[in-house]
Motif scaffolding. Structure first.
Motif, PDB file in Angstrom:
ATOM      1  N   ASP A 204      11.049  -4.442  12.630  1.00  0.00           N
ATOM      2  CA  ASP A 204      11.120  -3.000  12.404  1.00  0.00           C
ATOM      3  C   ASP A 204      12.192  -2.620  11.388  1.00  0.00           C
ATOM      4  O   ASP A 204      12.126  -1.553  10.771  1.00  0.00           O
TER       5      ASP A 204
ATOM      6  N   ASP B 287      -3.577   0.908  17.083  1.00  0.00           N
ATOM      7  CA  ASP B 287      -2.338   0.236  16.691  1.00  0.00           C
ATOM      8  C   ASP B 287      -2.372  -0.003  15.186  1.00  0.00           C
ATOM      9  O   ASP B 287      -3.149  -0.824  14.692  1.00  0.00           O
ATOM     10  N   GLN B 288      -1.505   0.696  14.468  1.00  0.00           N
ATOM     11  CA  GLN B 288      -1.455   0.599  13.014  1.00  0.00           C
ATOM     12  C   GLN B 288      -0.450  -0.428  12.510  1.00  0.00           C
ATOM     13  O   GLN B 288      -0.446  -0.757  11.328  1.00  0.00           O
ATOM     14  N   ASP B 289       0.398  -0.932  13.395  1.00  0.00           N
ATOM     15  CA  ASP B 289       1.558  -1.685  12.921  1.00  0.00           C
ATOM     16  C   ASP B 289       1.552  -3.183  13.235  1.00  0.00           C
ATOM     17  O   ASP B 289       2.099  -3.973  12.455  1.00  0.00           O
ATOM     18  N   SER B 290       0.999  -3.592  14.348  1.00  0.00           N
ATOM     19  CA  SER B 290       1.056  -5.012  14.721  1.00  0.00           C
ATOM     20  C   SER B 290       0.215  -5.855  13.762  1.00  0.00           C
ATOM     21  O   SER B 290      -0.770  -5.383  13.184  1.00  0.00           O
TER      22      SER B 290
ATOM     23  N   ARG C 161      -5.605  -0.303   7.883  1.00  0.00           N
ATOM     24  CA  ARG C 161      -4.389   0.497   8.066  1.00  0.00           C
ATOM     25  C   ARG C 161      -3.914   1.083   6.738  1.00  0.00           C
ATOM     26  O   ARG C 161      -4.175   0.523   5.663  1.00  0.00           O
TER      27      ARG C 161
ATOM     28  N   ARG D 228      -1.747  -6.094   6.986  1.00  0.00           N
ATOM     29  CA  ARG D 228      -1.011  -6.866   7.986  1.00  0.00           C
ATOM     30  C   ARG D 228      -1.961  -7.855   8.669  1.00  0.00           C
ATOM     31  O   ARG D 228      -2.181  -7.819   9.872  1.00  0.00           O
TER      32      ARG D 228
END
Length: 490
Positions: free
Chosen positions: A48, A263-266, A292, A297
């Motif tokens: 992060d 979930d946009q980040d994992s 995303r 990612r």
């Protein structure tokens, strides 16, 4: 010997499975000698704070495969011992479709509670977690009595009974569990899942929605950084590039799209076909588009099991020569898929391992971890289960794996690592600092080599915590490159 013939046929692209015919294998661009390639510089998963993560840990654990509650025989005390002995910071934690979706469209929140509880153990110790939707031989629902086990007291695992369609075809006994993949009933179960039979288009949709349910639970959990979409995919009667670029890529795209709804980040981790590719055959996997906003990612998470070691030979003599050739070919394929096909994806070696009592085991471990370092790859060793493959024997005695892993390494780098090396009492890291990252670089130092104070060149010490064995340093502001060297203080 049957397994050798099996793999040889797959490598030749001519394996007949359950009435189907294996497809031709893919090709790679030209590479340099010794497996070197023209691939671009390594990419890294980021935390992060924007730091590049160097991940070292275990698969936990095969004991979860057949457990009624889906949980591994692994306690918080076991994790504390692992953390204290080796300074690991990563886990590939096994979950299963059968446990998440025990009935169609019904997601077991009590099971996800148990997973979340285990994740909290890792979070409290600063670990990063990759959840792995594990399967072997498709499903426990098609395993007959009397078959030889796979080391976990079971054979098939993964899919729920309601999603298992063998169409009445048999599953006979095999001396090696891997050969069960060739049994007609197993082949048909996979064919129905991939819908190459045209009978069950709903199964892949259920699978993608199961991942959506998992991602919805863990999207806000900072410790969970990645989802490994399927362990060691097998195409049933369709093999090679036709499978990887067809049904497998289709499942990965559908599942990625489902995850991104919540979930946009994992990171989403994709793996190639296992058999053949794990042994160095080029993969035919195609690009997966991440919907995303912002940078992709998608990470590449292959496994490595050179055939000589996988059938029980040591890392010496002819076996060592063949294994080194496998690693070189495997590396070229990995760099091609991660760098060219997936557009510069980070790499995580989802599995590799061996019986640590075999001749040359320490050299092999050093070879693979060295290759991973050069690739910028994370590593989750198979596995944390007690026994000669793991770090501890059933009586708690350490195997040589503990000493091999317990070395200095940079866990989180405030920029991009360009080179690093370590010995028991020395670490050297060269990086391109990222001015946008305000968090310091974090380095693990084992107690054996750094019992007291440390000497740091090329950076300012922010903190040295002898109890956690974590050193945090900050490089000069505005520097385009920095080299940090850490040794014990005189």
């Amino acid at each position: 010997m049957r397994r050798i013939r099996l793999l040889a046929m797959i490598m030749a692209g001519s394996l007949a499975v359950g009435g189907g015919v294996a497809a031709a294998r893919s090709s790679l661009p030209a590479t340099g000698s010794g497996g070197g390639s023209t691939a671009s510089a390594p990419s890294y998963l980021k935390d992060d704070a924007g730091r590049s993560l160097i991940l070292r840990g275990f698969n936990t654990a095969s004991s979860a495969k057949g457990a009624p509650d889906g949980m591994p025989k692994f306690t918080e005390a076991d994790l504390e011992r692992e953390h204290a002995d080796m300074g690991t910071n990563f886990v590939r934690f096994l979950i299963s479709w059968r446990s998440v979706e025990p009935a169609p469209g019904q997601y077991d929140q009590a099971y996800l509670d148990r997973v979340e509880d285990r994740v909290s153990w890792y979070a409290e110790r600063g670990y990063k977690v990759m959840l792995d939707m594990h399967q072997d031989v498709y499903s426990g629902a098609i395993t007959p009595e009397g078959n030889a086990g796979n080391g976990a007291g079971n054979i098939g695992n993964g899919a729920p009974e309601w999603a298992t369609y063998t169409d009445g075809l048999p599953v006979g006994k095999q001396d090696r569990w891997e050969l069960l993949y060739l049994e007609p009933g197993v082949t048909r179960a996979f064919d129905n899942f991939w819908n190459t039979t045209g009978k069950h288009p709903e199964l892949m949709e259920h699978y993608a929605n199961t991942w959506r349910a998992v991602a919805e639970r863990f999207a806000a959990n900072d410790a969970v950084v990645a989802y490994d979409l399927m362990n060691e995919p097998w195409g049933g009667s369709m093999q090679g590039s036709a499978f990887e670029s067809g049904p497998l890529a289709s499942l990965y795209q559908r599942t990625t799209d489902a995850i991104r709804q919540v979930d946009q980040d994992s990171w989403v981790c994709v793996a190639p076909q296992a058999v053949g590719v794990n042994q160095g055959i080029p993969s035919g996997l195609t690009k997966i588009d991440d919907p995303r906003a912002g940078e992709q990612r998608i990470a590449y998470c292959p496994h490595l099991y050179p055939l000589p070691l996988d059938i029980g030979d040591g890392y010496s003599g002819v076996s060592r020569t063949l294994t080194d050739a496998t690693i070189a070919a495997w590396r070229a394929s990995v760099e091609h898929i991660a760098g060219t096909v997936l557009g510069g994806a980070p790499i995580i070696v989802g599995e590799f391992g061996l019986d640590t009592t075999l001749p040359g085991a320490r050299d092999y471990l050093d070879r693979v971890y060295g290759t991973a370092r050069e690739l910028g790859a994370g590593v989750s060793y198979w596995s944390s289960d007690p026994g000669p493959w793991g770090p501890y024997l059933p009586d708690g005695t350490r195997t040589l794996l503990v000493g091999t892993l317990n070395k200095p390494y940079p866990r989180a780098v405030a920029g991009t690592p360009t080179d690093w090396s370590s010995a028991v009492d020395r670490l050297q890291l060269t990086l391109h600092p990222d001015p946008a990252v305000t968090a310091p670089t974090e380095i693990y130092l084992p107690k054996s080599g750094f019992p007291g104070d440390v000497k740091v060149e090329g950076a300012d010490v922010v903190d040295w915590n002898r109890q956690s064995r974590l050193l945090t340093v900050r490089t000069a502001t505005g520097a385009s490159s920095a080299t940090v060297t850490v040794t014990p203080a005189a």
